[in-house]
Motif scaffolding. Sequence first.
Motif, short mmCIF file in Angstrom:
data_model
loop_
_atom_site.label_atom_id
_atom_site.label_comp_id
_atom_site.label_asym_id
_atom_site.label_seq_id
_atom_site.Cartn_x
_atom_site.Cartn_y
_atom_site.Cartn_z
N GLN A 1 5.16 -5.98 -0.47
CA GLN A 1 4.21 -6.97 0.08
C GLN A 1 3.53 -7.76 -1.03
O GLN A 1 3.15 -7.21 -2.06
CB GLN A 1 3.15 -6.25 0.92
N ALA A 2 3.38 -9.05 -0.78
CA ALA A 2 2.66 -9.91 -1.72
C ALA A 2 1.16 -9.66 -1.54
O ALA A 2 0.75 -9.09 -0.51
CB ALA A 2 2.98 -11.36 -1.43
N ALA A 3 0.38 -10.10 -2.54
CA ALA A 3 -1.07 -9.82 -2.50
C ALA A 3 -1.71 -10.24 -1.18
O ALA A 3 -2.54 -9.52 -0.62
CB ALA A 3 -1.75 -10.52 -3.67
N ASN A 4 -1.28 -11.38 -0.62
CA ASN A 4 -1.92 -11.86 0.62
C ASN A 4 -1.45 -11.12 1.87
O ASN A 4 -1.98 -11.32 2.96
CB ASN A 4 -1.74 -13.37 0.78
N GLU A 5 -0.43 -10.24 1.73
CA GLU A 5 0.02 -9.47 2.89
C GLU A 5 -0.62 -8.09 2.94
O GLU A 5 -0.59 -7.41 3.97
CB GLU A 5 1.54 -9.23 2.81
N LEU A 6 -1.18 -7.65 1.80
CA LEU A 6 -1.67 -6.27 1.70
C LEU A 6 -2.89 -6.01 2.58
O LEU A 6 -3.75 -6.88 2.73
CB LEU A 6 -2.07 -5.97 0.25
N ALA A 7 -2.94 -4.79 3.16
CA ALA A 7 -4.13 -4.38 3.91
C ALA A 7 -5.29 -4.27 2.91
O ALA A 7 -5.05 -4.04 1.72
CB ALA A 7 -3.89 -3.04 4.59
N HIS A 8 -6.53 -4.37 3.43
CA HIS A 8 -7.68 -4.42 2.51
C HIS A 8 -7.80 -3.17 1.64
O HIS A 8 -8.33 -3.22 0.55
CB HIS A 8 -8.98 -4.64 3.30
N TYR A 9 -7.25 -2.01 2.11
CA TYR A 9 -7.40 -0.76 1.34
C TYR A 9 -6.24 -0.54 0.38
O TYR A 9 -6.20 0.44 -0.34
CB TYR A 9 -7.48 0.43 2.30
N ALA B 1 -0.78 -1.59 -3.34
CA ALA B 1 0.64 -1.97 -3.32
C ALA B 1 1.25 -1.39 -2.04
O ALA B 1 0.81 -0.36 -1.56
CB ALA B 1 1.35 -1.39 -4.53
N CYS B 2 2.25 -2.08 -1.51
CA CYS B 2 2.91 -1.56 -0.31
C CYS B 2 4.37 -1.97 -0.30
O CYS B 2 4.69 -3.14 -0.53
CB CYS B 2 2.19 -2.10 0.93
N VAL C 1 5.44 2.44 2.73
CA VAL C 1 4.93 3.30 1.65
C VAL C 1 3.80 2.51 0.97
O VAL C 1 4.04 1.42 0.45
CB VAL C 1 6.03 3.65 0.62
N ALA C 2 2.58 3.07 1.04
CA ALA C 2 1.43 2.30 0.54
C ALA C 2 0.66 3.07 -0.52
O ALA C 2 0.56 4.30 -0.46
CB ALA C 2 0.49 1.97 1.71
N ASN C 3 0.13 2.34 -1.46
CA ASN C 3 -0.83 2.91 -2.41
C ASN C 3 -2.21 2.58 -1.83
O ASN C 3 -2.68 1.45 -1.91
CB ASN C 3 -0.65 2.27 -3.79
N ARG C 4 -2.84 3.58 -1.20
CA ARG C 4 -4.11 3.34 -0.48
C ARG C 4 -5.32 3.49 -1.40
O ARG C 4 -6.45 3.51 -0.91
CB ARG C 4 -4.25 4.30 0.70
N THR C 5 -5.07 3.61 -2.67
CA THR C 5 -6.14 3.81 -3.68
C THR C 5 -7.04 4.98 -3.24
O THR C 5 -6.58 5.89 -2.56
CB THR C 5 -6.96 2.52 -3.92
N ASN C 6 -8.32 4.92 -3.60
CA ASN C 6 -9.23 6.00 -3.17
C ASN C 6 -10.09 5.54 -1.99
O ASN C 6 -11.13 6.12 -1.70
CB ASN C 6 -10.10 6.48 -4.34
#
Length: 517
Positions: free
Chosen positions: A315-323, A326-327, A344-349
Amino acid sequence: MSEAAAERCHVNLETIVSLCKRRGIIFPGSEIYEGLAGTYDYGPIGIELKRNVRDAWWRSMIYERDDVEGLESAILMNPRTWKASGHVDTFSDPLSDSLGPSRKRYRADHIEETECTAYRVINATEEANPVAYGKAEIWAGSKKKAKEFYEAYWKKHLGITDERVKLEEVEGSTRKGRFSPDDGGVLTEPRPFNLMLQTQLGPVADSAATVYLRPETAQGMFVNFSNVQASMRRKLPFGIAQNGKSFRNEITPKNFIFRTREFEQMEMEFFCKPGELCREGERNDMDWFAHWIEYRLAWHIRYGLKKEHLRVHYQAANELAHYSKACGDIEFLFPIGWNELEGVANRTNYDLKQHMEFSGKDLQYFDPELNAHYIPYVIEPALGVDRACLAFLTDAYTEEQVKEDKRVVLKLHRDLAPIKCAVFPLLKNRPEIVAMAKNLCRDLKQSFYAVYDDTAAIGKLYRRQDEIGTPFCVTVDVESLEDQAVTIRERDSMQQIRLGVDKVREYVAEELRKARG
Ligand code: ATP
């Protein structure tokens, strides 16, 4: 999804849907009451496939690794969970309605903007239909398309009795916008529609008792992070995985089990060290993100999806969910075209941080090596069981020409095959043959799922089992009574071998074991 892509899939959705109905794999939900949109029931064969898909996932995520724990959390959670996760405020899709006669609802982000012209419905006589006369408008890219829309919806809806209807272009009406793909009606401005389903707990239906049916299983893992970590004495990195039902009030459930309102997910939250705290050479969150994409792709291929039918959309930056940092969407070439199979998402903390804030509980991890507390980052592979079943059914579906006949065979991975072995008596009016076949089936059932069938002639019985992907069929014939041997036929090669009846269980079990690798 482009039509060109849809064309490339070797099987269309109707073929899969009809096979599923015919062979007891999947039925429309509540069918005798004309169904309930977005629900499906798994039949006797389908439920075996589904269980096998779940088991294959569980094996690869939990048993074959040593860094993931299992969990089964409640479907109903304290509603504050969903406030913290952001679902109450932001889990919505943009909804638009057609102003045409279908009044259909759409997810606005699923409808591309196109250039359309208005076509006016003109009756031969005003008396034939004063409603439609000169007023009703169909927006379409061409007059031909407008005619199609008219046939499909407008004629029916407006009840025009005069058959001599014409469509006339409205001069200067061409414009860009969103229009209904069913009736050519103009779509209303998109408005947010929350996808969470609600229900009431307890006897008093006041707002305090309102709870949500979970829209994802993930939050169960977040709220149990500390419980699992402490009780299992886990150090980072480690994951928590679960499988279970989720519910979303999808605006347009469609495409069979691809998008339903009640579905099942298999999700894993992998808690790891944020990149900035990692020493050189240590795997950081983005390394784990890459690892999980590879690991999940390999799983799909291992269980039968063709490499060329899989791709990853980052996903490009403008497609990513707010949390999400990277996806990677693992996409599959479904009969409806390329579409997301697993995310597969990197949901950070984000999630743990939110739950700390809303619950007031400390969900930080104490890292003994760094002698410091921090909130872990999370990588999440999230797969739908139903979507996975549809993908496996799609790539397994094969039509072959065998002499004069067409053979339909589901070349499912043996681990996923609903029935592992079917046993037939060649002659069902010979009690000794029937008894031998039934005894053999009873013996096989001790190791794997086997069935006995004598409800048709042998050729038909083979065809039935091919259509549901049974890897082995055994026939007991007249000679079997003499030599205590039977014929085993393998599904894909259709090769037959003769084997002692007391060797069948061991043989099939070994073949199944080999397929697992
Ligand atoms: P989509 O964009 O297709 O709506 P999503 O990105 O919202 O999906 P996630 O929230 O990432 O989906 O859910 C993870 C997985 O769960 C999806 O990849 C899919 O396999 C499955 N899934 C999600 N929604 C549905 C649904 N309505 N019906 C069936 N499976 C679903």
